[in-house]
Design an enzyme around this catalytic site. Sequence first.
Site, PDB file in Angstrom:
ATOM      1  N   LYS A  11       0.766  -1.291  -0.003  1.00  0.00           N
ATOM      2  CA  LYS A  11      -0.004  -0.201   0.008  1.00  0.00           C
ATOM      3  C   LYS A  11       0.733   1.056   0.061  1.00  0.00           C
ATOM      4  O   LYS A  11       2.109   1.130   0.330  1.00  0.00           O
ATOM      5  CB  LYS A  11      -1.022   0.137   1.233  1.00  0.00           C
ATOM      6  CG  LYS A  11      -1.884  -1.102   1.183  1.00  0.00           C
ATOM      7  CD  LYS A  11      -2.730  -1.058   2.381  1.00  0.00           C
ATOM      8  CE  LYS A  11      -3.895  -2.029   2.365  1.00  0.00           C
ATOM      9  NZ  LYS A  11      -4.790  -2.126   3.418  1.00  0.00           N
ATOM     10  N   TYR A  51     -12.388  -2.122  -4.727  1.00  0.00           N
ATOM     11  CA  TYR A  51     -12.975  -2.201  -3.362  1.00  0.00           C
ATOM     12  C   TYR A  51     -14.534  -2.129  -3.538  1.00  0.00           C
ATOM     13  O   TYR A  51     -15.100  -1.745  -2.550  1.00  0.00           O
ATOM     14  CB  TYR A  51     -12.433  -1.224  -2.529  1.00  0.00           C
ATOM     15  CG  TYR A  51     -11.028  -1.353  -2.111  1.00  0.00           C
ATOM     16  CD1 TYR A  51     -10.667  -2.328  -1.175  1.00  0.00           C
ATOM     17  CD2 TYR A  51      -9.955  -0.800  -2.818  1.00  0.00           C
ATOM     18  CE1 TYR A  51      -9.648  -2.647  -0.925  1.00  0.00           C
ATOM     19  CE2 TYR A  51      -8.699  -0.889  -2.324  1.00  0.00           C
ATOM     20  CZ  TYR A  51      -8.305  -2.025  -1.299  1.00  0.00           C
ATOM     21  OH  TYR A  51      -7.093  -2.099  -1.185  1.00  0.00           O
ATOM     22  N   PHE A  59     -16.292   3.290   5.545  1.00  0.00           N
ATOM     23  CA  PHE A  59     -15.010   3.566   5.438  1.00  0.00           C
ATOM     24  C   PHE A  59     -14.315   3.592   3.777  1.00  0.00           C
ATOM     25  O   PHE A  59     -13.518   3.876   3.407  1.00  0.00           O
ATOM     26  CB  PHE A  59     -14.130   2.586   6.009  1.00  0.00           C
ATOM     27  CG  PHE A  59     -14.293   1.157   5.690  1.00  0.00           C
ATOM     28  CD1 PHE A  59     -13.511   0.490   4.630  1.00  0.00           C
ATOM     29  CD2 PHE A  59     -15.084   0.415   6.269  1.00  0.00           C
ATOM     30  CE1 PHE A  59     -13.938  -0.674   4.198  1.00  0.00           C
ATOM     31  CE2 PHE A  59     -15.111  -1.086   5.970  1.00  0.00           C
ATOM     32  CZ  PHE A  59     -14.765  -1.585   4.895  1.00  0.00           C
ATOM     33  N   ARG A  87      -1.667 -14.634   4.355  1.00  0.00           N
ATOM     34  CA  ARG A  87      -2.620 -13.962   5.344  1.00  0.00           C
ATOM     35  C   ARG A  87      -1.461 -14.183   6.699  1.00  0.00           C
ATOM     36  O   ARG A  87      -1.820 -13.361   7.511  1.00  0.00           O
ATOM     37  CB  ARG A  87      -3.756 -14.637   5.444  1.00  0.00           C
ATOM     38  CG  ARG A  87      -4.633 -14.366   4.071  1.00  0.00           C
ATOM     39  CD  ARG A  87      -6.104 -14.330   4.344  1.00  0.00           C
ATOM     40  NE  ARG A  87      -6.791 -13.317   5.272  1.00  0.00           N
ATOM     41  CZ  ARG A  87      -6.987 -12.203   5.006  1.00  0.00           C
ATOM     42  NH1 ARG A  87      -6.542 -11.501   3.985  1.00  0.00           N
ATOM     43  NH2 ARG A  87      -7.648 -11.648   6.081  1.00  0.00           N
ATOM     44  N   ASN A 114      -2.046  -0.018   6.852  1.00  0.00           N
ATOM     45  CA  ASN A 114      -1.236  -1.210   7.378  1.00  0.00           C
ATOM     46  C   ASN A 114      -0.583  -2.218   6.563  1.00  0.00           C
ATOM     47  O   ASN A 114      -0.168  -3.074   6.495  1.00  0.00           O
ATOM     48  CB  ASN A 114      -2.576  -2.398   7.948  1.00  0.00           C
ATOM     49  CG  ASN A 114      -3.504  -2.705   6.869  1.00  0.00           C
ATOM     50  OD1 ASN A 114      -3.090  -2.304   5.748  1.00  0.00           O
ATOM     51  ND2 ASN A 114      -4.522  -3.288   7.280  1.00  0.00           N
ATOM     52  N   HIS A 117      -2.135  -5.333   1.457  1.00  0.00           N
ATOM     53  CA  HIS A 117      -3.403  -6.126   1.313  1.00  0.00           C
ATOM     54  C   HIS A 117      -3.313  -7.472   0.925  1.00  0.00           C
ATOM     55  O   HIS A 117      -2.523  -7.883   0.125  1.00  0.00           O
ATOM     56  CB  HIS A 117      -4.431  -5.198   0.122  1.00  0.00           C
ATOM     57  CG  HIS A 117      -5.384  -6.185  -0.348  1.00  0.00           C
ATOM     58  ND1 HIS A 117      -6.813  -6.357   0.445  1.00  0.00           N
ATOM     59  CD2 HIS A 117      -5.542  -6.973  -1.338  1.00  0.00           C
ATOM     60  CE1 HIS A 117      -7.643  -7.049  -0.385  1.00  0.00           C
ATOM     61  NE2 HIS A 117      -6.705  -7.615  -1.340  1.00  0.00           N
ATOM     62  N   GLU A 128      -9.137 -10.935  -7.835  1.00  0.00           N
ATOM     63  CA  GLU A 128      -8.120  -9.757  -7.464  1.00  0.00           C
ATOM     64  C   GLU A 128      -7.144  -9.614  -8.510  1.00  0.00           C
ATOM     65  O   GLU A 128      -6.701  -8.580  -9.107  1.00  0.00           O
ATOM     66  CB  GLU A 128      -7.802  -9.606  -6.078  1.00  0.00           C
ATOM     67  CG  GLU A 128      -9.053  -9.436  -5.059  1.00  0.00           C
ATOM     68  CD  GLU A 128      -8.647  -9.528  -3.840  1.00  0.00           C
ATOM     69  OE1 GLU A 128      -9.479  -8.751  -2.854  1.00  0.00           O
ATOM     70  OE2 GLU A 128      -7.449  -9.944  -3.334  1.00  0.00           O
TER      71      GLU A 128
END
Length: 140
Positions: A11, A51, A59, A87, A114, A117, A128
């Site tokens: 990100k 998204y 959000f 993950r 964070n 993704h 994705e």
Amino acid sequence: MATQRTFSIIKPDATRRNLTGAINAKIEAAGLRIVGQKRIHMSKAQAEAFYAVHAERPFYNDLVSFMISGPVVVQVLEGENAVAAYRQVMGATNPADADAGTIRKEFAESIEANSVHGSNSDENAVIEIGHFFTEEEIVG
């Protein structure tokens, strides 16, 4: 155990701090291979489409704005049980809850910023990956 693919985004908070190499090292140390990777500046339309599943959530607009705020690195990762493996190395969404040694524990600035993704299922990984890569761009 089957070899799978999963999708990753490094990100804007992480690319801004030049953490791509450090994050890639953690990915590779977890036994995953980076078989597709490119640095892009996501357009608003790309972020909104990617998204879209969150469009009704409060959000959503902040997430889209954050994801277009700077370059990202989109990736295809491959390995044994790739979705679960990635993950695990990412850590919990909230870095305060993430295990020591995970990407989010070490690099995240907040729940939103964070650093990474990752796909949450095999089905979503396929979807994705298709948002950003053609099959020709994935080299095993």
